[in-house]
Design a protein around this motif. Sequence first.
Motif, PDB file in Angstrom:
ATOM      1  N   SER A 135       0.828  -1.207   0.000  1.00  0.00           N
ATOM      2  CA  SER A 135       0.000   0.000   0.000  1.00  0.00           C
ATOM      3  C   SER A 135       0.861   1.255   0.000  1.00  0.00           C
ATOM      4  CB  SER A 135      -0.933  -0.012   1.212  1.00  0.00           C
ATOM      5  OG  SER A 135      -1.739   1.157   1.237  1.00  0.00           O
ATOM      6  N   GLU A 136       1.936   1.239   0.786  1.00  0.00           N
ATOM      7  CA  GLU A 136       2.858   2.376   0.819  1.00  0.00           C
ATOM      8  C   GLU A 136       3.526   2.582  -0.540  1.00  0.00           C
ATOM      9  OE1 GLU A 136       5.758   2.330   3.891  1.00  0.00           O
ATOM     10  OE2 GLU A 136       4.299   2.241   5.522  1.00  0.00           O
ATOM     11  N   VAL A 137       3.976   1.494  -1.134  1.00  0.00           N
ATOM     12  CA  VAL A 137       4.626   1.582  -2.442  1.00  0.00           C
ATOM     13  C   VAL A 137       3.652   2.115  -3.487  1.00  0.00           C
ATOM     14  CG1 VAL A 137       5.728   0.278  -4.304  1.00  0.00           C
ATOM     15  CG2 VAL A 137       6.283  -0.254  -1.932  1.00  0.00           C
ATOM     16  N   ARG A 138       2.418   1.616  -3.450  1.00  0.00           N
ATOM     17  CA  ARG A 138       1.403   2.059  -4.423  1.00  0.00           C
ATOM     18  C   ARG A 138       1.133   3.563  -4.278  1.00  0.00           C
ATOM     19  NH1 ARG A 138      -1.755  -0.505  -7.721  1.00  0.00           N
ATOM     20  NH2 ARG A 138      -1.210  -2.518  -6.796  1.00  0.00           N
ATOM     21  N   ASN A 139       0.952   4.033  -3.043  1.00  0.00           N
ATOM     22  CA  ASN A 139       0.713   5.460  -2.824  1.00  0.00           C
ATOM     23  C   ASN A 139       1.890   6.299  -3.319  1.00  0.00           C
ATOM     24  OD1 ASN A 139      -1.769   4.966  -1.641  1.00  0.00           O
ATOM     25  ND2 ASN A 139      -0.957   4.936   0.452  1.00  0.00           N
ATOM     26  N   HIS A 140       3.085   5.814  -3.040  1.00  0.00           N
ATOM     27  CA  HIS A 140       4.319   6.491  -3.448  1.00  0.00           C
ATOM     28  C   HIS A 140       4.395   6.621  -4.974  1.00  0.00           C
ATOM     29  CE1 HIS A 140       8.803   7.140  -3.198  1.00  0.00           C
ATOM     30  NE2 HIS A 140       8.758   6.533  -4.360  1.00  0.00           N
ATOM     31  N   MET A 141       4.135   5.524  -5.667  1.00  0.00           N
ATOM     32  CA  MET A 141       4.291   5.517  -7.123  1.00  0.00           C
ATOM     33  C   MET A 141       3.120   6.182  -7.829  1.00  0.00           C
ATOM     34  SD  MET A 141       6.132   1.840  -7.842  1.00  0.00           S
ATOM     35  CE  MET A 141       7.832   1.596  -7.271  1.00  0.00           C
ATOM     36  N   LYS A 147       1.150  13.169 -10.160  1.00  0.00           N
ATOM     37  CA  LYS A 147       1.571  14.544  -9.853  1.00  0.00           C
ATOM     38  C   LYS A 147       2.882  14.912 -10.540  1.00  0.00           C
ATOM     39  CE  LYS A 147       1.456  18.476  -7.468  1.00  0.00           C
ATOM     40  NZ  LYS A 147       0.372  19.475  -7.597  1.00  0.00           N
ATOM     41  N   VAL A 148       3.914  14.121 -10.280  1.00  0.00           N
ATOM     42  CA  VAL A 148       5.254  14.478 -10.750  1.00  0.00           C
ATOM     43  C   VAL A 148       5.365  14.382 -12.269  1.00  0.00           C
ATOM     44  CG1 VAL A 148       7.719  13.984 -10.566  1.00  0.00           C
ATOM     45  CG2 VAL A 148       6.232  13.706  -8.569  1.00  0.00           C
ATOM     46  N   PHE A 149       4.918  13.266 -12.835  1.00  0.00           N
ATOM     47  CA  PHE A 149       5.050  13.100 -14.282  1.00  0.00           C
ATOM     48  C   PHE A 149       4.146  14.064 -15.053  1.00  0.00           C
ATOM     49  CE2 PHE A 149       6.341   8.403 -13.468  1.00  0.00           C
ATOM     50  CZ  PHE A 149       7.610   8.829 -13.113  1.00  0.00           C
ATOM     51  N   ALA A 150       2.994  14.396 -14.476  1.00  0.00           N
ATOM     52  CA  ALA A 150       2.121  15.396 -15.106  1.00  0.00           C
ATOM     53  C   ALA A 150       2.811  16.758 -15.114  1.00  0.00           C
ATOM     54  CB  ALA A 150       0.786  15.477 -14.370  1.00  0.00           C
ATOM     55  N   GLU A 163       3.411  26.898  -8.434  1.00  0.00           N
ATOM     56  CA  GLU A 163       3.007  26.254  -7.185  1.00  0.00           C
ATOM     57  C   GLU A 163       3.764  24.953  -6.904  1.00  0.00           C
ATOM     58  OE1 GLU A 163      -1.160  25.682  -7.627  1.00  0.00           O
ATOM     59  OE2 GLU A 163      -1.622  27.836  -7.617  1.00  0.00           O
ATOM     60  N   TYR A 164       4.534  24.489  -7.873  1.00  0.00           N
ATOM     61  CA  TYR A 164       5.198  23.202  -7.700  1.00  0.00           C
ATOM     62  C   TYR A 164       6.516  23.204  -8.455  1.00  0.00           C
ATOM     63  CZ  TYR A 164       5.699  18.104  -7.261  1.00  0.00           C
ATOM     64  OH  TYR A 164       6.158  16.846  -6.947  1.00  0.00           O
ATOM     65  N   ASN A 165       7.500  22.494  -7.929  1.00  0.00           N
ATOM     66  CA  ASN A 165       8.751  22.271  -8.650  1.00  0.00           C
ATOM     67  C   ASN A 165       9.323  20.933  -8.212  1.00  0.00           C
ATOM     68  OD1 ASN A 165      10.717  22.720  -6.346  1.00  0.00           O
ATOM     69  ND2 ASN A 165       9.693  24.725  -6.390  1.00  0.00           N
ATOM     70  N   ILE A 166      10.321  20.473  -8.935  1.00  0.00           N
ATOM     71  CA  ILE A 166      10.857  19.133  -8.669  1.00  0.00           C
ATOM     72  C   ILE A 166      11.560  19.069  -7.319  1.00  0.00           C
ATOM     73  CG2 ILE A 166      13.155  19.391  -9.702  1.00  0.00           C
ATOM     74  CD1 ILE A 166      10.708  16.393 -10.082  1.00  0.00           C
TER      75      ILE A 166
END
Length: 237
Positions: A135-141, A147-150, A163-166
């Motif tokens: 569950s932790e891995v799934r939430n992480h990925m 979010k990140v890839f978008a 509002e966001y950066n890497i």
Amino acid sequence: MSTINAMCGTKTYKPTDKMSDLICENYALLQVLSRFGVSLGFGDKSVREVCEMNGVDCPTFLAVVNFLTEDSNRIQDHIPSLSVPALMSYLQQAHSYFLDFQLPAIRKKLIEAIDCSTKNEVAFLILQFYDDYVSEVRNHMEYENEKVFAYVNNLLAGKKSDEYNIGVFARHHDRVNDKLTELKNIIIKYYPANGDNQLLNATLFDIFSCEEDLASHNRVEDYLFVPAIMELEKEVK
């Protein structure tokens, strides 16, 4: 030291090397081939030829391979040659492998290996720990996928977010291996022996391999992906 490091030391691979030699010398790199969408059956063709056959960016492929086969996190040698779309596709394929194949396969073997048919508290605890870990891995990925890839896709399209950066991702890029370490300790120290433990040992071996694979995946994100996106942010800015 990871399995890949242990097998191949510090050799640097080149576009002219045979792809078959790379795999025969470092079988763990089969995962890299798979995540770049490279098919087997390439005969004696070079790395460059195989990448061209499969529509893969060769410099990015070699950047990942050579980064994983080094003993240090020397990012400066790799960042200039990276294709962000190719690297992001590689990471997305890795997420799919972990979530859709490897982790479910380990769970299936785990259920077969431990006695879940009786009121075995240790068996119940092992399975509960594993499910919590997945569950932790799934939430992480899923966070990275959504979010990140978008965010990176918007950067590639020339759109910068205020509002966001890497750096936000890098500061909160949590490790997901702590619970897996605890799970291994429970199995090794407390699961009662019941005669033939070959299946349980094989499952434990898979868990160790998964842990190493995830650690290598995180290194690629931290030392290749994040710096590459930081450079992209400067260009868009």
